[in-house]
Design a protein around this motif. Structure first.
Motif, mmCIF file in Angstrom:
data_model
loop_
_atom_site.group_PDB
_atom_site.id
_atom_site.type_symbol
_atom_site.label_atom_id
_atom_site.label_comp_id
_atom_site.label_asym_id
_atom_site.label_seq_id
_atom_site.Cartn_x
_atom_site.Cartn_y
_atom_site.Cartn_z
ATOM 1 N N GLU A 1 0.834 -1.217 0.000
ATOM 2 C CA GLU A 1 0.000 0.000 0.000
ATOM 3 C C GLU A 1 0.862 1.258 0.000
ATOM 4 N N GLY A 2 1.983 1.186 0.714
ATOM 5 C CA GLY A 2 2.888 2.333 0.776
ATOM 6 C C GLY A 2 3.462 2.663 -0.590
ATOM 7 N N ALA A 3 3.820 1.608 -1.351
ATOM 8 C CA ALA A 3 4.386 1.823 -2.692
ATOM 9 C C ALA A 3 3.331 2.429 -3.607
ATOM 10 N N GLN A 4 2.094 1.925 -3.509
ATOM 11 C CA GLN A 4 1.023 2.462 -4.370
ATOM 12 C C GLN A 4 0.842 3.956 -4.147
ATOM 13 N N LYS A 5 0.811 4.349 -2.879
ATOM 14 C CA LYS A 5 0.581 5.755 -2.555
ATOM 15 C C LYS A 5 1.770 6.622 -3.009
ATOM 16 N N THR A 6 2.975 6.151 -2.721
ATOM 17 C CA THR A 6 4.169 6.950 -3.050
ATOM 18 C C THR A 6 4.331 7.096 -4.559
ATOM 19 N N ARG A 7 4.027 6.017 -5.285
ATOM 20 C CA ARG A 7 4.177 6.037 -6.740
ATOM 21 C C ARG A 7 3.335 7.151 -7.361
ATOM 22 N N ILE A 8 2.137 7.333 -6.852
ATOM 23 C CA ILE A 8 1.248 8.375 -7.407
ATOM 24 C C ILE A 8 1.860 9.757 -7.187
ATOM 25 N N ILE A 9 2.360 9.985 -5.984
ATOM 26 C CA ILE A 9 2.935 11.312 -5.669
ATOM 27 C C ILE A 9 4.207 11.543 -6.477
ATOM 28 N N ALA A 10 5.070 10.515 -6.551
ATOM 29 C CA ALA A 10 6.329 10.662 -7.276
ATOM 30 C C ALA A 10 6.077 10.901 -8.765
ATOM 31 N N ALA A 11 5.054 10.254 -9.311
ATOM 32 C CA ALA A 11 4.726 10.441 -10.735
ATOM 33 C C ALA A 11 4.253 11.875 -10.978
ATOM 34 N N GLU A 12 3.495 12.408 -10.038
ATOM 35 C CA GLU A 12 3.042 13.809 -10.176
ATOM 36 C C GLU A 12 4.239 14.757 -10.185
ATOM 37 N N THR A 13 5.184 14.520 -9.257
ATOM 38 C CA THR A 13 6.374 15.380 -9.180
ATOM 39 C C THR A 13 7.158 15.317 -10.481
ATOM 40 N N LEU A 14 7.327 14.106 -10.984
ATOM 41 C CA LEU A 14 8.118 13.938 -12.204
ATOM 42 C C LEU A 14 7.421 14.581 -13.405
ATOM 43 N N SER A 15 6.096 14.450 -13.479
ATOM 44 C CA SER A 15 5.446 15.047 -14.659
ATOM 45 C C SER A 15 5.445 16.572 -14.544
ATOM 46 N N GLU A 16 5.420 17.072 -13.341
ATOM 47 C CA GLU A 16 5.539 18.524 -13.152
ATOM 48 C C GLU A 16 6.906 18.995 -13.665
ATOM 49 N N LEU A 17 7.934 18.227 -13.313
ATOM 50 C CA LEU A 17 9.295 18.570 -13.752
ATOM 51 C C LEU A 17 9.414 18.483 -15.274
ATOM 52 N N LYS A 18 8.865 17.422 -15.831
ATOM 53 C CA LYS A 18 8.978 17.236 -17.289
ATOM 54 C C LYS A 18 8.209 18.307 -18.051
ATOM 55 N N SER A 19 7.131 18.785 -17.463
ATOM 56 C CA SER A 19 6.323 19.808 -18.164
ATOM 57 C C SER A 19 7.143 21.080 -18.365
ATOM 58 N N LEU A 20 8.182 21.268 -17.564
ATOM 59 C CA LEU A 20 9.046 22.450 -17.732
ATOM 60 C C LEU A 20 9.846 22.351 -19.028
ATOM 61 N N PHE A 21 10.046 21.136 -19.506
ATOM 62 C CA PHE A 21 10.860 20.932 -20.715
ATOM 63 C C PHE A 21 9.984 20.762 -21.982
ATOM 64 N N SER A 22 8.679 20.713 -21.806
ATOM 65 C CA SER A 22 7.865 20.392 -22.997
ATOM 66 C C SER A 22 7.137 21.621 -23.528
#
Ligand code: ATP
Ligand code: MG
Length: 327
Positions: free
Chosen positions: A306-327
């Motif tokens: 359950e911990g991995a499921q929750k963290t994965r969602i947050i980490a994916a949001e952070t990463l897509s926020e970062l990537k949006s700076l380059f797109s």
């Protein structure tokens, strides 16, 4: 709620140093913050000798250690580093912003190369350790990181990475996470080494039996200049007294102070003081040992899933926020 991220490398069971350095603060803050605890199983590979079986075994032990000191799995998110692929992507991006010299200048990295006798036999990942750690912390945008003193230098590198990235991208994507150092920032080892460390073979584990505690305390390093019980001894810097101060409760304070005075005058032997320390440590560890028995293996698996499921969602949001700076 602001977030905390902290954690442990599953290269061994947790010990008294972990308790005063970080676990105690985790327990204290678990209701005030949203707490994430990482079992840094990829960081564990930097020893170059840990087998997958051992890492798996220690991951469970370290999770149990965390639960046994009173961390509530309903409040806290526990996860394995290797379950969050976004962490590696983030670490790879971060490494582009850290100069080779800066990575080698990290004082904790330098210390560990010498204290663990690594010579020039350390991996690239070992030098990259603080960068991967920055990705652990920043993937959930944690603002506070309860750690021992040896981690201060690593945290400084996380903060530099966060600031550099924010500046270059003209964004405020990452927070500026602060280290929270424990009540005793660096507990010495039973051998007198300035740090108790699971790879230094100088530990008293939270899961040690009463007998193991007794044996380890009786064999502890004290004042090497003191040969006979009536020789005046040194209290300051003596690990036996450091442990008495760290783990004695208010009800023990009077006796501890009496021992200190007697020790300095050569009026009490090491054995008597060590017997008292054994009693204090076993009293301190007893509820921790009991709580450890409350958790079944299947529960541990579920907590991590359950911990991995929750963290994965947050980490994916952070990463897509970062990537949006380059797109
Ligand atoms: P290793 O020797 O493999 O590095 P370790 O004992 O340092 O193991 P870690 O998993 O690296 O354990 O550290 C987990 C946390 O415990 C970190 O926040 C670290 O600063 C803290 N810590 C470890 N040892 C001590 C100690 N002796 N005193 C205080 N805090 C400690
Ligand atoms: Mg360490």
């Amino acid at each position: 709620m602001k977030r905390i991220l902290t954690g442990d490398t599953p290269t061994g069971k947790l010990h008294l140093g972990h308790f005063v350095g970080t676990l105690e603060n985790r327990v204290k803050l678990q209701s005030e913050y949203e707490v994430f605890i990482i079992l840094a199983d990829t960081h564990a590979l930097t020893t170059l000798s840990e087998t997958p079986e051992k890492i798996k075994e220690y991951t469970k032990e370290v999770l149990l250690d965390n639960l046994s000191v009173g961390l509530d799995p309903k409040k806290i998110t526990f996860f394995k580093e290797s379950e969050i692929a976004e962490i590696y992507e983030l670490a790879s991006i971060f490494s582009m912003y850290v100069s080779h010299n800066r990575a080698l200048r990290n004082p904790t990295i330098k210390d560990e190369i010498s204290s663990k006798g690594l010579g020039d036999q350390f991996s690239l990942g070992f030098i990259n350790y603080p960068i991967l750690q920055a990705a652990d912390i920043l993937c959930v945008k944690a603002e506070l990181v309860p750690v021992g003193k040896d981690q201060e230098a690593h945290l400084e590198q996380t903060r530099e990475i966060a600031r550099t990235f924010n500046k270059i991208s003209n964004s405020e994507i990452f927070p500026d996470p602060k280290a929270l150092i424990g009540r005793v920032g660096k507990l010495p080892g039973t051998d007198g080494n300035p740090k108790m460390g699971k790879s230094l073979n100088n530990t008293i584990y939270l899961s040690d039996s009463t007998l193991e505690v007794e044996e380890k305390v009786m064999g502890m390093y004290t004042d090497p200049k003191r040969i006979h019980a009536n020789d005046p001894g040194t209290v300051e810097g003596n690990p036996v007294f450091i442990y008495l101060d760290a783990f004695g409760s208010d009800s023990h304070r009077k006796q501890i102070n009496k021992f200190k005075q007697q020790y300095e005058k050569g009026e009490v032997g090491d054995v008597e003081v060590k017997k008292y320390l054994t009693k204090i440590l076993n009293e301190f560890l007893e509820p921790i040992r009991k709580r450890r028995l409350d958790f079944k293996d299947s529960e541990l698996d579920l907590i991590l899933k359950e911990g991995a499921q929750k963290t994965r969602i947050i980490a994916a949001e952070t990463l897509s926020e970062l990537k949006s700076l380059f797109s």
